[in-house]
Design a protein around this motif. Sequence first.
Motif, PDB file in Angstrom:
ATOM      1  N   ILE A 256       0.827  -1.211   0.000  1.00  0.00           N
ATOM      2  CA  ILE A 256       0.000   0.000   0.000  1.00  0.00           C
ATOM      3  C   ILE A 256       0.863   1.264   0.000  1.00  0.00           C
ATOM      4  N   ALA A 257       1.865   1.325   0.882  1.00  0.00           N
ATOM      5  CA  ALA A 257       2.684   2.533   0.993  1.00  0.00           C
ATOM      6  C   ALA A 257       3.410   2.830  -0.316  1.00  0.00           C
ATOM      7  N   GLU A 258       4.000   1.801  -0.934  1.00  0.00           N
ATOM      8  CA  GLU A 258       4.722   1.998  -2.189  1.00  0.00           C
ATOM      9  C   GLU A 258       3.780   2.482  -3.284  1.00  0.00           C
ATOM     10  N   SER A 259       2.582   1.925  -3.311  1.00  0.00           N
ATOM     11  CA  SER A 259       1.618   2.301  -4.345  1.00  0.00           C
ATOM     12  C   SER A 259       1.159   3.743  -4.188  1.00  0.00           C
ATOM     13  N   ILE A 260       0.896   4.156  -2.948  1.00  0.00           N
ATOM     14  CA  ILE A 260       0.460   5.534  -2.724  1.00  0.00           C
ATOM     15  C   ILE A 260       1.599   6.506  -3.022  1.00  0.00           C
ATOM     16  N   ALA A 261       2.812   6.151  -2.637  1.00  0.00           N
ATOM     17  CA  ALA A 261       3.965   7.008  -2.949  1.00  0.00           C
ATOM     18  C   ALA A 261       4.082   7.194  -4.461  1.00  0.00           C
ATOM     19  N   GLY A 262       3.841   6.117  -5.215  1.00  0.00           N
ATOM     20  CA  GLY A 262       3.877   6.207  -6.674  1.00  0.00           C
ATOM     21  C   GLY A 262       2.776   7.094  -7.215  1.00  0.00           C
ATOM     22  N   LEU A 263       1.600   7.019  -6.588  1.00  0.00           N
ATOM     23  CA  LEU A 263       0.480   7.855  -7.024  1.00  0.00           C
ATOM     24  C   LEU A 263       0.780   9.332  -6.763  1.00  0.00           C
ATOM     25  N   ILE A 264       1.421   9.636  -5.629  1.00  0.00           N
ATOM     26  CA  ILE A 264       1.743  11.025  -5.293  1.00  0.00           C
ATOM     27  C   ILE A 264       2.854  11.566  -6.197  1.00  0.00           C
ATOM     28  N   ALA A 265       3.931  10.809  -6.318  1.00  0.00           N
ATOM     29  CA  ALA A 265       5.090  11.296  -7.076  1.00  0.00           C
ATOM     30  C   ALA A 265       4.895  11.109  -8.565  1.00  0.00           C
ATOM     31  N   GLY A 266       4.570   9.889  -8.957  1.00  0.00           N
ATOM     32  CA  GLY A 266       4.313   9.598 -10.358  1.00  0.00           C
ATOM     33  C   GLY A 266       5.524   9.825 -11.246  1.00  0.00           C
ATOM     34  N   PRO A 267       5.386   9.473 -12.530  1.00  0.00           N
ATOM     35  CA  PRO A 267       6.493   9.684 -13.462  1.00  0.00           C
ATOM     36  C   PRO A 267       6.754  11.167 -13.663  1.00  0.00           C
ATOM     37  N   LYS A 268       8.009  11.528 -13.868  1.00  0.00           N
ATOM     38  CA  LYS A 268       8.345  12.929 -14.128  1.00  0.00           C
ATOM     39  C   LYS A 268       7.648  13.394 -15.394  1.00  0.00           C
ATOM     40  N   GLY A 269       7.132  14.610 -15.338  1.00  0.00           N
ATOM     41  CA  GLY A 269       6.476  15.180 -16.510  1.00  0.00           C
ATOM     42  C   GLY A 269       5.020  14.772 -16.657  1.00  0.00           C
ATOM     43  N   ASP A 270       4.524  13.900 -15.771  1.00  0.00           N
ATOM     44  CA  ASP A 270       3.127  13.471 -15.857  1.00  0.00           C
ATOM     45  C   ASP A 270       2.387  13.948 -14.622  1.00  0.00           C
ATOM     46  N   ARG A 271       2.104  15.274 -14.590  1.00  0.00           N
ATOM     47  CA  ARG A 271       1.534  15.861 -13.388  1.00  0.00           C
ATOM     48  C   ARG A 271       0.038  16.100 -13.485  1.00  0.00           C
ATOM     49  N   GLY A 272      -0.549  16.001 -14.659  1.00  0.00           N
ATOM     50  CA  GLY A 272      -1.937  16.413 -14.851  1.00  0.00           C
ATOM     51  C   GLY A 272      -2.912  15.807 -13.881  1.00  0.00           C
ATOM     52  N   HIS A 273      -2.913  14.481 -13.760  1.00  0.00           N
ATOM     53  CA  HIS A 273      -3.923  13.839 -12.918  1.00  0.00           C
ATOM     54  C   HIS A 273      -3.593  13.952 -11.446  1.00  0.00           C
ATOM     55  N   ARG A 274      -2.306  14.061 -11.109  1.00  0.00           N
ATOM     56  CA  ARG A 274      -1.962  14.279  -9.713  1.00  0.00           C
ATOM     57  C   ARG A 274      -2.366  15.685  -9.281  1.00  0.00           C
ATOM     58  N   GLU A 275      -2.230  16.649 -10.171  1.00  0.00           N
ATOM     59  CA  GLU A 275      -2.692  18.003  -9.857  1.00  0.00           C
ATOM     60  C   GLU A 275      -4.207  18.037  -9.695  1.00  0.00           C
ATOM     61  N   PHE A 276      -4.884  17.082 -10.317  1.00  0.00           N
ATOM     62  CA  PHE A 276      -6.339  17.012 -10.247  1.00  0.00           C
ATOM     63  C   PHE A 276      -6.809  16.526  -8.880  1.00  0.00           C
ATOM     64  N   LEU A 277      -5.976  15.769  -8.164  1.00  0.00           N
ATOM     65  CA  LEU A 277      -6.375  15.195  -6.875  1.00  0.00           C
ATOM     66  C   LEU A 277      -6.908  16.232  -5.882  1.00  0.00           C
ATOM     67  N   PRO A 278      -6.232  17.396  -5.696  1.00  0.00           N
ATOM     68  CA  PRO A 278      -6.757  18.353  -4.717  1.00  0.00           C
ATOM     69  C   PRO A 278      -8.156  18.861  -5.035  1.00  0.00           C
ATOM     70  N   LEU A 279      -8.545  18.845  -6.304  1.00  0.00           N
ATOM     71  CA  LEU A 279      -9.885  19.291  -6.682  1.00  0.00           C
ATOM     72  C   LEU A 279     -10.957  18.436  -6.012  1.00  0.00           C
ATOM     73  N   LEU A 280     -10.615  17.205  -5.656  1.00  0.00           N
ATOM     74  CA  LEU A 280     -11.578  16.316  -5.019  1.00  0.00           C
ATOM     75  C   LEU A 280     -11.995  16.813  -3.643  1.00  0.00           C
ATOM     76  N   LEU A 281     -11.264  17.764  -3.095  1.00  0.00           N
ATOM     77  CA  LEU A 281     -11.590  18.300  -1.777  1.00  0.00           C
ATOM     78  C   LEU A 281     -12.515  19.512  -1.845  1.00  0.00           C
ATOM     79  N   ARG A 282     -12.738  20.050  -3.044  1.00  0.00           N
ATOM     80  CA  ARG A 282     -13.502  21.292  -3.169  1.00  0.00           C
ATOM     81  C   ARG A 282     -14.877  21.053  -3.765  1.00  0.00           C
ATOM     82  N   ARG A 283     -15.874  21.687  -3.200  1.00  0.00           N
ATOM     83  CA  ARG A 283     -17.214  21.643  -3.799  1.00  0.00           C
ATOM     84  C   ARG A 283     -17.201  22.432  -5.094  1.00  0.00           C
TER      85      ARG A 283
END
Length: 198
Positions: free
Chosen positions: A80-107
């Motif tokens: 679990i920890a390795e998978s979440i770390a990968g989801l947070i960091a992700g491949p270099k240059g592929d930030r689009g969907h990770r940047e989308f994550l914070p939007l899930l907190l906003r109405r």
Amino acid sequence: MDPRRRDAARTRKALLDAASRRFAADGYASTTVRDIAEDAGVNVALINRYFGSKEGLFEACLMNLVEESRQEASTGPDRIAESIAGLIAGPKGDRGHREFLPLLLRRSGDERIDQLRVGFLRYYTERLATAAGWHPGAGDDGLLVRAQLVLAASIGAVVFRSAGLEPLATADEGDLVGPMRDLVDALLLRDTGPSAGE
């Protein structure tokens, strides 16, 4: 592969990446399809062609995130920890969907979009909790609460990275695994049986 199909796939991906960044930066209500199309370098009519509407594009961004996180959320407890770390960091240059994550907190102000947003948060935390031994209908939601806290911390990490806060902003997957393992071990993998704390 048919060149037309390849071009359509490339255009669709460009729109998804541009939309993920715009939705994350400006929020759902303030984002226009014209802005997304301009960022993607395509004609605005292609959003309706591929996604039907702005709502359809948002939903596609969310489903893309679901697919990206499906493997992470359903992994075994020891990964679990390795998978979440990968989801947070992700491949270099592929930030689009990770940047989308914070939007899930906003109405968003749009009831349907908010249902999709909350549905994703529920889905992901249930998968995390299940990987740690939770069973729906078991009557004890303590593990589900802890899974929600793990996801909240993960989204918070993405917010800090997006803000450029060092050293988290430039930490790679390897840097994040240890701290994330500590968090997951403390919240998800400790003894959760009825005798815990007795």
